[in-house]
Scaffold this motif. Structure first.
Motif, short mmCIF file in Angstrom:
data_model
loop_
_atom_site.label_atom_id
_atom_site.label_comp_id
_atom_site.label_asym_id
_atom_site.label_seq_id
_atom_site.Cartn_x
_atom_site.Cartn_y
_atom_site.Cartn_z
N THR A 157 0.74 -1.02 -0.16
CA THR A 157 0.00 -0.12 -0.10
C THR A 157 1.02 1.42 0.03
N GLU A 158 2.00 1.41 0.46
CA GLU A 158 2.93 2.38 0.47
C GLU A 158 3.36 2.75 -0.88
N ALA A 159 3.60 1.87 -1.76
CA ALA A 159 4.06 2.16 -3.16
C ALA A 159 2.93 2.48 -3.77
N ILE A 160 1.47 2.14 -3.64
CA ILE A 160 0.26 2.29 -4.17
C ILE A 160 -0.01 3.75 -3.84
N HIS A 161 0.24 4.30 -2.55
CA HIS A 161 0.01 5.61 -2.17
C HIS A 161 1.05 6.57 -2.94
N THR A 162 2.13 6.13 -3.01
CA THR A 162 3.22 6.99 -3.55
C THR A 162 2.95 7.09 -4.98
N THR A 163 2.38 6.03 -5.67
CA THR A 163 1.90 6.21 -7.25
C THR A 163 0.77 7.26 -7.22
N PHE A 164 -0.05 7.25 -6.33
CA PHE A 164 -1.54 8.01 -6.26
C PHE A 164 -0.89 9.45 -6.25
N GLU A 165 0.08 9.68 -5.30
CA GLU A 165 0.59 10.90 -5.03
C GLU A 165 1.07 11.59 -6.38
N GLN A 166 1.82 10.90 -7.22
CA GLN A 166 2.37 11.25 -8.21
C GLN A 166 1.31 11.68 -9.32
N PHE A 167 0.32 10.53 -9.27
CA PHE A 167 -1.03 10.98 -10.22
C PHE A 167 -1.59 12.33 -9.73
N GLU A 168 -1.51 12.36 -8.44
CA GLU A 168 -2.18 13.73 -8.19
C GLU A 168 -1.50 14.91 -8.26
N GLN A 169 -0.28 14.97 -8.19
CA GLN A 169 0.71 15.90 -8.30
C GLN A 169 0.58 16.29 -10.15
N PHE A 170 0.74 15.31 -10.82
CA PHE A 170 0.41 15.32 -12.46
C PHE A 170 -0.81 16.19 -12.64
N GLU A 171 -1.93 15.58 -12.00
CA GLU A 171 -3.35 16.32 -12.16
C GLU A 171 -3.34 17.47 -11.76
N GLN A 172 -2.63 17.95 -10.30
CA GLN A 172 -2.71 19.47 -10.07
C GLN A 172 -1.85 20.16 -11.22
N GLU A 173 -0.93 19.74 -11.70
CA GLU A 173 -0.01 20.57 -12.60
C GLU A 173 -1.01 20.85 -14.01
N LYS A 174 -1.58 19.38 -14.61
CA LYS A 174 -2.57 19.90 -15.58
C LYS A 174 -3.73 20.90 -15.22
N ARG A 175 -4.24 20.79 -14.04
CA ARG A 175 -5.15 21.70 -13.51
C ARG A 175 -4.57 23.20 -13.78
N GLN A 176 -3.61 23.33 -13.25
CA GLN A 176 -2.92 24.75 -13.51
C GLN A 176 -2.78 25.11 -14.82
N ARG A 177 -2.11 24.13 -15.60
CA ARG A 177 -1.82 24.53 -16.95
C ARG A 177 -3.26 24.74 -17.82
N ASP A 178 -4.16 23.94 -17.44
CA ASP A 178 -5.45 24.26 -17.98
C ASP A 178 -6.09 25.66 -17.76
N HIS A 179 -5.72 25.95 -16.43
CA HIS A 179 -6.51 27.39 -15.96
C HIS A 179 -5.64 28.52 -16.58
N ALA A 180 -4.30 28.16 -17.05
CA ALA A 180 -3.58 29.11 -17.49
C ALA A 180 -3.89 29.50 -18.89
N LEU A 181 -4.22 28.13 -19.66
CA LEU A 181 -4.73 28.16 -21.01
C LEU A 181 -6.09 28.69 -21.33
N HIS A 182 -6.84 28.61 -20.21
CA HIS A 182 -8.35 29.35 -20.15
C HIS A 182 -8.23 31.06 -20.09
N GLN A 183 -7.10 31.24 -19.16
CA GLN A 183 -6.66 32.68 -18.90
C GLN A 183 -6.67 33.32 -20.23
N LEU A 184 -5.41 32.51 -21.15
CA LEU A 184 -5.00 32.96 -22.56
C LEU A 184 -6.07 33.31 -23.23
N GLU A 185 -7.04 32.31 -23.17
CA GLU A 185 -8.41 32.28 -24.28
C GLU A 185 -9.20 33.49 -23.78
#
Length: 169
Positions: free
Chosen positions: A79-107
């Protein structure tokens, strides 16, 4: 006389139930993931098969029982490895949301530039001082003409690309 540490004491039934529910919830999160992310998780073959089976179960009661089974299988997983992988997914999703927000701002900037013209140009130049001003004004003029003539928004796309490239996105 030896003192027992809290770790030596047996867990209460409520504590065991909470831990099982947490493992079952983790299983539900895994099931909710897209297949591409599921494949990245460090899961045993039994667990992978159980998760694939869960996708095919539609009956509420059968799904509930199957989720309990998944919770039971989760006891054997890392479960430790699974939680670590989930944290990586969440980090990726957070970066994606920030990038999407920036692109919406540019639009929104692009639309405002086309609608408001020179008044909006100054605020964009203030935010992006390295922007090519001549291209900016040219794309705005051409995008307005396209809009008036109801033509495809080729210059509006070029304007967005100029904003995106200048902002470094």
């Amino acid at each position: 006389m030896s003192l027992n540490s809290p770790a030596d004491e047996p867990k209460s039934k409520s504590q065991r139930k909470r831990e099982m529910q947490a493992l079952q919830n983790l299983g539900e999160k895994i099931i909710a993931l897209p297949g591409s992310q599921r494949r990245q998780l460090p899961l045993s073959e039994d667990m992978r098969m159980a998760i694939e089976e869960a996708d095919r179960i539609s009956s509420h009661e059968a799904r509930r029982r199957h989720m309990q089974y998944i919770g039971k299988l989760m006891r054997r997983e890392d479960t430790e490895a699974i939680h670590t992988t989930f944290e990586q997914f969440e980090q990726f999703e957070q970066e994606k949301r920030q990038r999407d927000h920036a692109l919406h701002q540019l639009e929104m900037w692009r639309d405002r530039l086309i609608d408001d013209g020179d008044a909006a140009v100054e605020s964009v130049i203030h935010e992006l001082p390295h922007i090519d001003r001549q291209s900016l004004r040219q794309f705005i003029r051409n995008a307005r003409r396209e809009r008036e003539r109801q033509k495809p928004p080729i210059n509006a796309r070029k304007l967005f690309k100029l904003l995106r490239d200048t902002a470094g996105l």
